[in-house]
Scaffold this motif. Structure first.
Motif, mmCIF file in Angstrom:
data_model
loop_
_atom_site.group_PDB
_atom_site.id
_atom_site.type_symbol
_atom_site.label_atom_id
_atom_site.label_comp_id
_atom_site.label_asym_id
_atom_site.label_seq_id
_atom_site.Cartn_x
_atom_site.Cartn_y
_atom_site.Cartn_z
ATOM 1 N N MET A 1 -27.270 59.355 0.471
ATOM 2 C CA MET A 1 -28.458 58.649 0.969
ATOM 3 C C MET A 1 -29.616 58.686 -0.028
ATOM 4 S SD MET A 1 -28.518 59.537 5.074
ATOM 5 C CE MET A 1 -28.622 61.318 4.893
ATOM 6 N N GLY A 2 -29.384 59.337 -1.166
ATOM 7 C CA GLY A 2 -30.455 59.437 -2.168
ATOM 8 C C GLY A 2 -31.588 60.356 -1.741
ATOM 9 N N VAL A 3 -31.263 61.336 -0.894
ATOM 10 C CA VAL A 3 -32.267 62.326 -0.467
ATOM 11 C C VAL A 3 -32.126 63.543 -1.391
ATOM 12 C CG1 VAL A 3 -32.988 63.822 1.458
ATOM 13 C CG2 VAL A 3 -32.162 61.496 1.936
ATOM 14 N N HIS B 1 -30.175 61.493 10.676
ATOM 15 C CA HIS B 1 -29.647 60.426 9.813
ATOM 16 C C HIS B 1 -28.255 60.782 9.328
ATOM 17 C CE1 HIS B 1 -34.084 59.820 8.654
ATOM 18 N NE2 HIS B 1 -33.740 58.901 9.527
ATOM 19 N N ARG B 2 -27.492 59.751 9.000
ATOM 20 C CA ARG B 2 -26.253 59.994 8.262
ATOM 21 C C ARG B 2 -25.933 58.738 7.453
ATOM 22 N NH1 ARG B 2 -21.024 58.240 9.850
ATOM 23 N NH2 ARG B 2 -21.071 56.923 11.708
ATOM 24 N N PRO B 3 -25.162 58.898 6.379
ATOM 25 C CA PRO B 3 -24.813 57.735 5.575
ATOM 26 C C PRO B 3 -23.586 57.029 6.130
ATOM 27 C CG PRO B 3 -24.028 59.737 4.509
ATOM 28 C CD PRO B 3 -24.669 60.167 5.794
ATOM 29 N N VAL B 4 -23.589 55.713 6.072
ATOM 30 C CA VAL B 4 -22.414 54.930 6.467
ATOM 31 C C VAL B 4 -22.081 53.996 5.314
ATOM 32 C CG1 VAL B 4 -21.555 53.154 8.063
ATOM 33 C CG2 VAL B 4 -22.871 55.068 8.957
ATOM 34 N N GLN B 5 -20.795 53.948 4.972
ATOM 35 C CA GLN B 5 -20.344 53.081 3.877
ATOM 36 C C GLN B 5 -20.228 51.651 4.391
ATOM 37 O OE1 GLN B 5 -19.632 54.195 0.535
ATOM 38 N NE2 GLN B 5 -19.721 51.961 0.263
ATOM 39 N N GLY B 6 -21.049 50.765 3.889
ATOM 40 C CA GLY B 6 -20.971 49.349 4.266
ATOM 41 C C GLY B 6 -20.307 48.558 3.160
ATOM 42 N N THR B 7 -20.167 47.252 3.364
ATOM 43 C CA THR B 7 -19.506 46.429 2.335
ATOM 44 C C THR B 7 -20.375 46.320 1.078
ATOM 45 O OG1 THR B 7 -20.340 44.540 3.567
ATOM 46 C CG2 THR B 7 -17.991 45.024 3.798
ATOM 47 N N ARG B 8 -21.720 46.391 1.285
ATOM 48 C CA ARG B 8 -22.613 46.315 0.119
ATOM 49 C C ARG B 8 -23.304 47.657 -0.149
ATOM 50 N NH1 ARG B 8 -25.949 41.298 1.836
ATOM 51 N NH2 ARG B 8 -24.969 41.849 3.819
ATOM 52 N N VAL C 1 -23.990 52.002 0.567
ATOM 53 C CA VAL C 1 -24.215 52.969 1.643
ATOM 54 C C VAL C 1 -25.521 52.640 2.354
ATOM 55 C CG1 VAL C 1 -24.726 55.418 2.096
ATOM 56 C CG2 VAL C 1 -22.966 54.805 0.438
ATOM 57 N N TYR C 2 -25.515 52.684 3.686
ATOM 58 C CA TYR C 2 -26.778 52.573 4.403
ATOM 59 C C TYR C 2 -26.960 53.773 5.302
ATOM 60 C CZ TYR C 2 -23.968 50.338 8.099
ATOM 61 O OH TYR C 2 -23.033 50.067 9.051
ATOM 62 N N ARG C 3 -28.191 53.942 5.771
ATOM 63 C CA ARG C 3 -28.565 55.122 6.549
ATOM 64 C C ARG C 3 -28.677 54.732 8.019
ATOM 65 N NH1 ARG C 3 -34.068 58.515 5.335
ATOM 66 N NH2 ARG C 3 -33.306 58.378 3.216
ATOM 67 N N VAL C 4 -27.995 55.452 8.898
ATOM 68 C CA VAL C 4 -28.145 55.172 10.323
ATOM 69 C C VAL C 4 -28.965 56.295 10.970
ATOM 70 C CG1 VAL C 4 -26.008 53.818 10.499
ATOM 71 C CG2 VAL C 4 -25.952 56.254 11.021
ATOM 72 N N ASN C 5 -29.617 55.939 12.072
ATOM 73 C CA ASN C 5 -30.502 56.848 12.780
ATOM 74 C C ASN C 5 -29.830 57.236 14.098
ATOM 75 O OD1 ASN C 5 -33.002 58.172 13.172
ATOM 76 N ND2 ASN C 5 -33.755 56.462 14.394
ATOM 77 N N LEU C 6 -29.601 58.533 14.309
ATOM 78 C CA LEU C 6 -28.884 58.970 15.510
ATOM 79 C C LEU C 6 -29.803 59.624 16.528
ATOM 80 C CD1 LEU C 6 -26.651 59.556 12.983
ATOM 81 C CD2 LEU C 6 -25.324 60.050 15.008
#
Ligand SMILES: O=C(O)CCC(=O)C(=O)O
Ligand SMILES: [Fe+2]
Length: 249
Positions: free
Chosen positions: A112-114, A212-219, A221-226
């Motif tokens: 996530m670049g943190v 937060h956690r990272p999710v691998q998308g087609t374009r 990694v994006y960050r989702v909020n839980l």
């Protein structure tokens, strides 16, 4: 029981917990956390330990505070935060599970670049919390009765956050209560939220992302909020033990 017998028994249960923790499939846990944002550990705690832990609820002297959820708009039901020193079973679970999660937390932050990285052992992370004024223990015992529920929330208690937490179900569904499902929601950027209902039996633990956690998308990694919470109890009583790895300010 005399003092020596009591100490021997506590030491025994101590190594027993650490040995039990060693025996779980941590590779599977890591994969489940990566793909789903949560992982179930079946039979983490024995039925006897569950009953003993739930039975601590009325012992006010071992807790630092009590929260009645309805008063704060958090839901309905109540919980209590333990004081230090924590009951041995709880401190042993906290310190023996943390090293399994720190590499996952570090991998997530990297993705996530943190820039934050977590030390290998819990005492070093707790020192970081305490040095920053986050001194108060966060493990908690929750108690729900008929009609009670826990609104979706995140357990953040200051600047320092360990990104994975653990909840253990101490009661048996169908026998002790109905309803009261553990739920997680995942808010994805510019997309509709995803919900996960986690089926648990007595003694099962669920590990899940705190915020937060990272999710691998087609374009990339994006960050989702839980967020996590508990649906309304239809009947009976339900106790859970929450183990959060950061302390609170
Ligand atoms: O009672 C539950 O299942 C949820 C408890 C909770 O919110 C927690 O452990 O942080
Ligand atoms: Fe929580």
């Amino acid at each position: 029981m005399n003092r020596m017998a009591k100490e021997a028994r506590e030491t025994q249960s101590l190594s027993y917990i650490t040995d039990r923790v060693k025996g779980f499939d941590w590779g599977q846990v890591s994969d489940d956390l990566d793909t789903q944002g949560c992982a179930v550990i079946k039979k983490l705690v024995t039925p006897e330990e569950c009953d003993t832990l739930a039975g601590l609820y009325p012992k006010d002297e071992i807790f630092r505070s009590r929260v009645v959820m309805e008063r704060h708009g958090f839901g309905r039901g109540e919980y209590k935060y333990f004081s230090y020193p924590l009951p041995v079973v709880i401190s042993e679970l906290r310190t023996s599970i943390y090293p399994r999660l720190a590499p996952i937390a570090n991998r997530w932050n990297e993705a996530m670049g943190v820039p934050v990285r977590y030390p290998e052992i819990h005492v070093d992370f707790i020192k970081r919390c305490h040095d920053a004024g986050q001194l108060r223990p966060t493990p908690l015992l929750l108690q729900y009765g008929p009609g009670d529920y826990n609104c979706l929330h995140q357990d953040l208690y200051g600047e320092h956050v360990f990104p994975i937490q653990l909840t253990i179900l101490l009661s048996e569904p169908a026998r002790n209560f109905t309803g009261g499902e553990f739920v997680l929601t995942e808010q994805r950027p510019r997309m509709q939220s995803r919900v996960e209902v986690v089926p648990l039996r007595q003694g099962d633990g669920v590990l899940f992302a705190v915020h937060h956690r990272p999710v691998q998308g087609t374009r990339g990694v994006y960050r989702v909020n839980l967020r996590h919470g508990v649906s309304r109890l239809r009947s009976g009583h339900r106790h859970t033990l929450g183990i959060i790895f950061h302390d609170a300010n």
